[in-house]
Design a protein around this motif. Structure first.
Motif, PDB file in Angstrom:
ATOM      1  N   VAL A  73     -26.819 -40.498  28.516  1.00  0.00           N
ATOM      2  CA  VAL A  73     -26.656 -40.675  29.958  1.00  0.00           C
ATOM      3  C   VAL A  73     -25.301 -40.095  30.349  1.00  0.00           C
ATOM      4  N   SER A  74     -25.335 -38.968  31.038  1.00  0.00           N
ATOM      5  CA  SER A  74     -24.090 -38.301  31.413  1.00  0.00           C
ATOM      6  C   SER A  74     -23.374 -39.093  32.506  1.00  0.00           C
ATOM      7  N   PRO A  75     -22.051 -38.903  32.640  1.00  0.00           N
ATOM      8  CA  PRO A  75     -21.329 -39.583  33.722  1.00  0.00           C
ATOM      9  C   PRO A  75     -21.892 -39.251  35.096  1.00  0.00           C
ATOM     10  N   LEU A  84     -29.119 -30.848  36.161  1.00  0.00           N
ATOM     11  CA  LEU A  84     -27.815 -31.468  35.975  1.00  0.00           C
ATOM     12  C   LEU A  84     -27.195 -30.834  34.735  1.00  0.00           C
ATOM     13  N   ASP A  85     -26.274 -29.928  34.955  1.00  0.00           N
ATOM     14  CA  ASP A  85     -25.622 -29.195  33.866  1.00  0.00           C
ATOM     15  C   ASP A  85     -24.661 -30.142  33.148  1.00  0.00           C
ATOM     16  N   VAL A  86     -24.986 -30.469  31.906  1.00  0.00           N
ATOM     17  CA  VAL A  86     -24.159 -31.433  31.175  1.00  0.00           C
ATOM     18  C   VAL A  86     -23.208 -30.753  30.205  1.00  0.00           C
ATOM     19  N   ARG A  87     -23.114 -29.437  30.276  1.00  0.00           N
ATOM     20  CA  ARG A  87     -22.125 -28.753  29.441  1.00  0.00           C
ATOM     21  C   ARG A  87     -20.711 -29.209  29.831  1.00  0.00           C
ATOM     22  N   GLN A 100     -31.319 -33.332  32.942  1.00  0.00           N
ATOM     23  CA  GLN A 100     -30.112 -33.005  32.187  1.00  0.00           C
ATOM     24  C   GLN A 100     -30.399 -31.841  31.246  1.00  0.00           C
ATOM     25  N   THR A 101     -29.545 -30.833  31.276  1.00  0.00           N
ATOM     26  CA  THR A 101     -29.797 -29.650  30.454  1.00  0.00           C
ATOM     27  C   THR A 101     -28.493 -28.981  30.056  1.00  0.00           C
ATOM     28  N   HIS A 102     -28.517 -28.355  28.876  1.00  0.00           N
ATOM     29  CA  HIS A 102     -27.447 -27.459  28.446  1.00  0.00           C
ATOM     30  C   HIS A 102     -27.830 -26.003  28.689  1.00  0.00           C
ATOM     31  N   GLN A 103     -29.023 -25.783  29.256  1.00  0.00           N
ATOM     32  CA  GLN A 103     -29.534 -24.426  29.470  1.00  0.00           C
ATOM     33  C   GLN A 103     -29.948 -24.248  30.930  1.00  0.00           C
ATOM     34  N   PRO A 104     -29.039 -24.400  31.881  1.00  0.00           N
ATOM     35  CA  PRO A 104     -29.447 -24.378  33.297  1.00  0.00           C
ATOM     36  C   PRO A 104     -30.021 -23.044  33.756  1.00  0.00           C
ATOM     37  N   GLN A 105     -29.715 -21.940  33.070  1.00  0.00           N
ATOM     38  CA  GLN A 105     -30.218 -20.636  33.490  1.00  0.00           C
ATOM     39  C   GLN A 105     -31.535 -20.266  32.811  1.00  0.00           C
TER      40      GLN A 105
END
Length: 727
Positions: A399-401, A388-391, A593-598
């Protein structure tokens, strides 16, 4: 005339045994028996580990023992051999190993036999607890006994100083002490064992068909029925008149394991762990020694429990770092279990959904025999992992939307949701908005964590606490902002996001009281909570059939850790947490949840599973020369001043050069990554070798000389062989 010398192990930080003479005209105590001996200006309890014809000290220094405590050995020859080898391998003082592994009451000289169990109960003349309001201790004891009779061990755990109060109430005729009636024998037949799958049956056949020592690695996905394999293999051992030892990594897993094993084997099951009272631990230890239990379940120290006719050892969640003792005698219970199985010529079964890289390497080399369970038991399916890309998402908490929206759908369907965050407390930092002041623990040079429910600032390094301030300690401003998120803050956020759903937090803070963890887990399993939020305590080995969604919050924190094992642990944690969902009829989903999906780690886990991920890590470790393709020992030092620990380690480095350390690389000394803890400054020196022999040869020559170094008087130092934490 020849004489007999008793070689006695005494729980002291000295790396040798002590010589004593037996009493006059009395048969000498056998090897494995406790003795009370003169030691310095007082007497100590030790254990005889050998008889010898000659002493290592002059005759003038020899003294007679004061007392032979035991008529029969407490420990058998194979168990003493295990302890001797453990002390040698970990370079630990033999007394700390041999005596230190006994129950606390035996270390004080208490007889190695059980007294009849007693309980306290109310009499017919006891008043209501509320009628003695001016005597709060009496009211508390009356209230406790009103719920039912209590053993003395129970009362020790529940009420401080209750014994004086009990004597007062007994003199009034309100309470009485009586021998406890034996537990009634269970009625009815035990539940029938489920039919095993083909893969489970193949694993059981391999284990039960083994003769003598064999090490098996049961690599089974979460929910694949590893426990049923354990139970079937143990059932075979019990049918042959043998006993079984089952190790679990943490106390929190012991009750559910005990319940499941008791359902199959009845009263033949006992537990042994540090959460028991001293009396309970002694009772379980003696029952095991006397062969009065068929299955002993315990945490790491149970690997040294005496079990006659041992037939099988099981190590559940073998990858878990909780099996490594982190202070005192720093042993690894999994490795000691394998060694014990070898010495006693019995099979050992190591089980995990995420095996350690060391165990996978042993399986690849043929030292362990791999067994596989690739599918979940019954109709349950493995959960699907999604990033889940939270950028660029607007987030007020963790908890992201997008995660909140998926949670609403699951909750509306009557299912449970679990969120994982391995950070307890409300916020890891409290900041003054006016001047930037941040309260720090001066003993550790670390930030205090805010625990808002208890209105405390807590240092998670040394445990020190202080009241949470209402104003800045520097400028007296009342604008104090909590920065960062812990489980307590997530709990508060969830109460706002989902006001109509029950939220249950499971972490060390919410389960501080005795029995609280069991109560929380029961509430989770029974569906009395809609949303579960927790740390590692919630992630390991628990069965929550109604959980269909797992959200992993702040997963990126494990991507940038300095320790070379951090990536392995992150991968294991993700899979273990994911394994809590989709264990019932409904399929499960895991949102990371991640800011580093790659990031390559996420891609390996999502597209290849843990096996591909682990093989990639093994290739990296081999190329870099890190364990399991090399062997480590970590020399730690701590001192009151910032430089003393480094000076001492510098002297040890020079001493190693004098001895010669061919085949061993010494890295450091350097300050520890957390350089100040509990008021002392820490530094470390890492030893690395591609073969064990050169490393241990150096340690045997080097360690005895360290105590004589000039700087040794100013520091406390310790050695950790095969460390699981190098930071």
């Amino acid at each position: 005339m020849s004489r007999l010398i008793l070689k006695v192990a005494i729980d002291a930080p000295l790396r040798h045994l002590f010589d004593y003479l037996p009493l006059f005209n009395v048969p000498p105590p056998a090897v494995g028996c406790r003795v009370r001996v003169p030691f310095g200006r007082r007497s100590r309890v030790g254990l005889v580990v050998a008889h010898a014809p000659h002493a290592e000290v002059a005759d003038a220094q020899l003294r007679h023992i004061h007392e032979a405590i035991d008529a029969e050995p407490l420990l058998t020859a194979p168990l003493l051999d295990l302890l001797h080898r453990a002390a040698d391998y970990y370079h630990a003082p033999p007394g700390e190993v041999v005596v230190g592994t006994l129950p606390a009451l035996l270390r004080t000289g208490r007889p190695a036999q059980l007294a009849p169990p007693f309980e306290w109960r109310l009499t017919n003349t006891a008043p209501a607890p509320d009628s003695v309001g001016r005597a709060p201790r009496q009211a508390a004891l009356l209230r406790a006994l009103a719920a039912g009779p209590r053993t003395e061990d129970d009362l020790d755990a529940e009420l401080e100083g209750w014994r004086v109060t009990a004597r007062t109430l007994a003199s009034k005729g309100w309470v009485e002490r009586a021998e406890r009636a034996p537990e009634p024998a269970p009625t009815g037949a035990p539940p029938a064992a489920p039919t095993l799958s083909a893969a489970q049956q193949a694993a059981v056949d391999a284990i039960t068909g083994a003769s003598g020592f064999h090490a098996f690695l049961l690599d089974g996905v979460t929910g694949s029925g590893k426990t049923e394999v354990y139970l079937a293999a143990i059932e075979s051992a019990l049918a042959a008149g043998r006993l079984a030892l089952v190790l679990v990594p943490e106390i929190g897993l012991a009750p559910q394991t005990e319940a499941r094993f008791r359902a199959r084997f009845g009263a033949a099951v006992a537990v042994l762990h540090s959460g028991l009272t001293d009396g309970e631990r002694l009772a379980a230890w003696l029952a095991a020694r006397d062969g009065r239990v068929g299955v002993l379940i315990g945490t790491r120290s149970a690997v040294f429990a005496p079990l006659p006719r041992l037939g099988l050892i099981v190590v559940d969640e073998e990858h878990d770092t909780s099996y490594k003792q982190q202070d005192g005698f720093r042993y690894h219970a999994r490795d000691m279990a394998v060694l014990r199985a070898r010495l006693e010529s019995v099979p050992v079964l190591l089980g995990s959904a995420t095996p350690s890289l060391e165990s996978l390497a042993h399986a690849a080399s043929g030292q362990y025999r791999p067994l596989h369970l690739h599918e979940r038991a019954g109709s349950a399916r493995l959960p699907q992992l999604h990033l889940l890309d939270v950028r660029h998402q607007r987030m007020t908490g963790l908890v992201s939307p997008a995660l909140a929206a998926v949670m609403r759908d699951e909750l509306a369907a009557g299912r449970q949701v679990m969120l994982f965050l391995n950070r307890r407390g409300y916020a890891p930092v409290l900041l003054c908005h006016a001047c930037g002041w941040v309260p720090k623990c001066t003993r550790c040079d670390a930030h205090f964590t805010l625990h808002r429910a208890r209105r405390l600032l807590v240092c998670h390094h040394c445990g020190s606490e202080r009241p949470a301030p209402t104003a800045c300690g520097q400028c007296q401003s009342a604008e104090l902002l909590p920065l960062g998120v812990g489980t307590e803050r997530i709990e508060a956020d969830l109460a706002t996001l989902f006001p109509d759903h029950a939220v249950l937090r499971v972490d060390r803070d919410s389960t501080r009281r005795r029995g609280a963890l069991d109560a929380h887990l029961a509430a989770a399993r029974d569906g009395r909570a809609d949303i579960l939020i927790g740390t590692q305590m919630l992630a390991k080995g628990h069965h929550f059939p109604a959980v269909t969604l797992v959200g992993i919050l702040d997963a990126d924190q494990g991507l940038f850790a300095a320790d070379f094992r951090a990536t392995e642990r992150l991968g294991q944690t993700i899979h273990q947490v994911a394994g809590r969902c989709g264990r019932g009829e409904q399929a499960g989903r895991v949102l990371i949840q991640t800011h580093q999906p790659q990031h390559p780690l996420w891609q390996a886990l999502l597209h290849g599973g843990y096996g591909v991920f682990a093989r990639g890590l093994l290739a990296e470790r081999e190329a870099a020369g890190w364990p399991p393709y090399s062997h480590l020992a970590l020399l730690r030092a701590e001192a009151a001043g910032a430089q003393e620990a480094l000076w001492f380690l510098g002297e040890t480095l020079s001493l190693a050069a004098e001895f010669g350390h061919a085949g061993v690389e010494l890295l450091g000394p350097v300050p520890a990554p957390s350089p100040k803890r509990a008021g002392r400054y820490r530094a470390q020196l890492l030893l690395q070798a591609h073969r064990r022999a050169p490393l241990h040869n150096l340690l045997r020559r080097w360690l005895p000389a360290l105590a004589h170094l000039p700087a040794a008087r100013q520091v406390r130092w310790s050695l950790d062989v095969d460390p699981v934490d190098t930071y």
